[in-house]
Design a protein around this motif. Structure first.
Motif, PDB file in Angstrom:
ATOM      1  N   GLY A 161       0.570  -1.297  -0.079  1.00  0.00           N
ATOM      2  CA  GLY A 161       0.084  -0.096   0.045  1.00  0.00           C
ATOM      3  C   GLY A 161       0.787   1.188  -0.007  1.00  0.00           C
ATOM      4  O   GLY A 161       0.255   2.306   0.155  1.00  0.00           O
ATOM      5  N   ASN A 162       2.155   1.246  -0.179  1.00  0.00           N
ATOM      6  CA  ASN A 162       2.953   2.213  -0.192  1.00  0.00           C
ATOM      7  C   ASN A 162       3.034   3.109   0.944  1.00  0.00           C
ATOM      8  O   ASN A 162       3.577   4.090   0.999  1.00  0.00           O
ATOM      9  CB  ASN A 162       2.834   2.952  -1.491  1.00  0.00           C
ATOM     10  CG  ASN A 162       3.193   2.560  -2.837  1.00  0.00           C
ATOM     11  OD1 ASN A 162       4.253   2.080  -2.907  1.00  0.00           O
ATOM     12  ND2 ASN A 162       2.390   2.427  -3.810  1.00  0.00           N
ATOM     13  N   ASP A 163       3.052   2.240   2.200  1.00  0.00           N
ATOM     14  CA  ASP A 163       2.839   3.075   3.545  1.00  0.00           C
ATOM     15  C   ASP A 163       4.109   2.646   4.099  1.00  0.00           C
ATOM     16  O   ASP A 163       4.097   1.736   5.177  1.00  0.00           O
ATOM     17  CB  ASP A 163       1.444   2.714   4.299  1.00  0.00           C
ATOM     18  CG  ASP A 163       1.340   3.770   5.575  1.00  0.00           C
ATOM     19  OD1 ASP A 163       2.396   4.486   5.760  1.00  0.00           O
ATOM     20  OD2 ASP A 163       0.238   3.694   5.979  1.00  0.00           O
ATOM     21  N   LEU A 164       5.387   3.047   3.634  1.00  0.00           N
ATOM     22  CA  LEU A 164       6.746   2.754   4.188  1.00  0.00           C
ATOM     23  C   LEU A 164       6.770   3.287   5.672  1.00  0.00           C
ATOM     24  O   LEU A 164       7.445   2.545   6.311  1.00  0.00           O
ATOM     25  CB  LEU A 164       7.783   3.093   3.350  1.00  0.00           C
ATOM     26  CG  LEU A 164       7.665   2.464   1.790  1.00  0.00           C
ATOM     27  CD1 LEU A 164       8.656   3.002   0.930  1.00  0.00           C
ATOM     28  CD2 LEU A 164       8.307   1.004   2.219  1.00  0.00           C
ATOM     29  N   ALA A 165       6.178   4.357   6.039  1.00  0.00           N
ATOM     30  CA  ALA A 165       6.290   4.888   7.360  1.00  0.00           C
ATOM     31  C   ALA A 165       5.784   3.846   8.256  1.00  0.00           C
ATOM     32  O   ALA A 165       6.385   3.488   9.408  1.00  0.00           O
ATOM     33  CB  ALA A 165       5.665   6.200   7.633  1.00  0.00           C
ATOM     34  N   ALA A 166       4.490   3.343   8.066  1.00  0.00           N
ATOM     35  CA  ALA A 166       3.901   2.349   8.828  1.00  0.00           C
ATOM     36  C   ALA A 166       4.745   1.138   8.727  1.00  0.00           C
ATOM     37  O   ALA A 166       4.718   0.465   9.770  1.00  0.00           O
ATOM     38  CB  ALA A 166       2.416   2.239   8.600  1.00  0.00           C
ATOM     39  N   ALA A 167       5.004   0.703   7.728  1.00  0.00           N
ATOM     40  CA  ALA A 167       5.867  -0.511   7.412  1.00  0.00           C
ATOM     41  C   ALA A 167       7.256  -0.510   8.444  1.00  0.00           C
ATOM     42  O   ALA A 167       7.585  -1.580   9.099  1.00  0.00           O
ATOM     43  CB  ALA A 167       6.266  -0.763   6.151  1.00  0.00           C
TER      44      ALA A 167
END
Length: 281
Positions: A161-167
């Motif tokens: 989902g391109n949510d690298l901060a959360a990843a």
């Protein structure tokens, strides 16, 4: 209204036709016949109908075939108020998740007495594939025993989902990380062209004494090629040889890295060293 037409308006008839994306009129009529036989409890006739149907058409519609095999079983279980076993429950749960019917999946999940890592992971993956991050996070937080696979499922969905901060936050929270965990993060940052972070993570991975695999090496060589970091690419090449990490995808990535870094001689040598060349080479 005819009985089979009325049946089309029921929840299961609509869901079955919609989730299998059935366009062929013969298949729609077949589904209605199956559902009518379920309602009338003519299970022997139901089995005969399944047996006599055009096998070629069923093979061309595997989604429908799985649904017709599992949906009658689930409806019968609900009707008789039977206890759902672990294996059967997980199989039905997987079906509903794949079809995106999370309402039915959650009701089934609540009825499974012995929930496994697979049960929880299926629900998390299903909600994240629908973009419902909040529900996925709730299930993940409630999961009693999270193994490394469960953490990786959640991690992979955040990256998809391109949510690298959360990843990144989730990655740091994980009590245990395997090579898949590291690969997810390295490849995720590489795909988003944050090459510096990919390389930093690789250095952390080596310090954590995690052995890279072909996916790790392929991702890193792609990063080095895009960034023009030939010196680092050569270091990755050295690791690749030292740990005997081979395979067409790695060898092609090595060739591309040298080519992108403006080293045609090394690229040609890498091409010559590829043991089995395909059309992609």
């Amino acid at each position: 209204m005819l009985p089979f037409m009325n049946l089309l308006c029921t929840r299961h008839g609509y869901v079955l036709v919609q989730m299998c994306q059935i366009k062929h009129k013969r298949l729609i009529l077949f589904c209605l016949l199956i559902l009518l036989q379920i309602r009338l409890k003519t299970f022997r006739l139901l089995l005969n109908t399944l047996y006599d149907f055009d096998k070629k058409m069923m093979l061309q519609n595997p989604c429908l075939w799985r649904a017709l095999l599992t949906l009658p079983i689930h409806l019968y279980i609900v009707k008789k108020d039977l206890q759902v076993s672990e294996n059967l429950g997980n199989g039905l749960l997987n079906m509903y998740v794949k079809f995106g019917d999370m309402d039915s999946a959650e009701k089934l999940f609540d009825g499974i007495d012995m929930k496994t890592v697979f049960s929880w992971s299926s629900m998390i993956e299903g909600y994240m594939q629908k973009g419902d991050w909040e529900s996925a996070s709730v299930f993940f937080d409630q999961m009693p025993e999270k193994d490394v696979t469960a953490w990786n499922v959640m991690l992979n969905e955040f990256i998809a989902g391109n949510d690298l901060a959360a990843a990144e936050v989730l990655f740091r929270r994980a009590p245990e990380k395997d090579v898949v965990s590291w690969n997810c993060m390295i490849a995720g940052y590489a795909e988003n062209k944050n090459f510096t972070r990919s390389l930093e993570l690789f250095k952390e991975m080596i310090l954590a004494d995690i052995r890279p695999d072909r996916i790790t090496i392929s991702s890193l060589l792609a990063v080095c090629g895009f960034a023009g970091a030939m010196n680092l690419g050569e270091s990755v090449h050295s690791i690749m040889k030292k740990q005997n990490i081979m395979g067409e995808e790695v060898e092609v990535a090595l060739m591309d890295m040298y080519s992108n870094c403006g080293a045609p001689d090394e690229a040609m040598k890498s091409f010559d060293d590829i043991s089995i060349k395909s059309v992609w080479t």
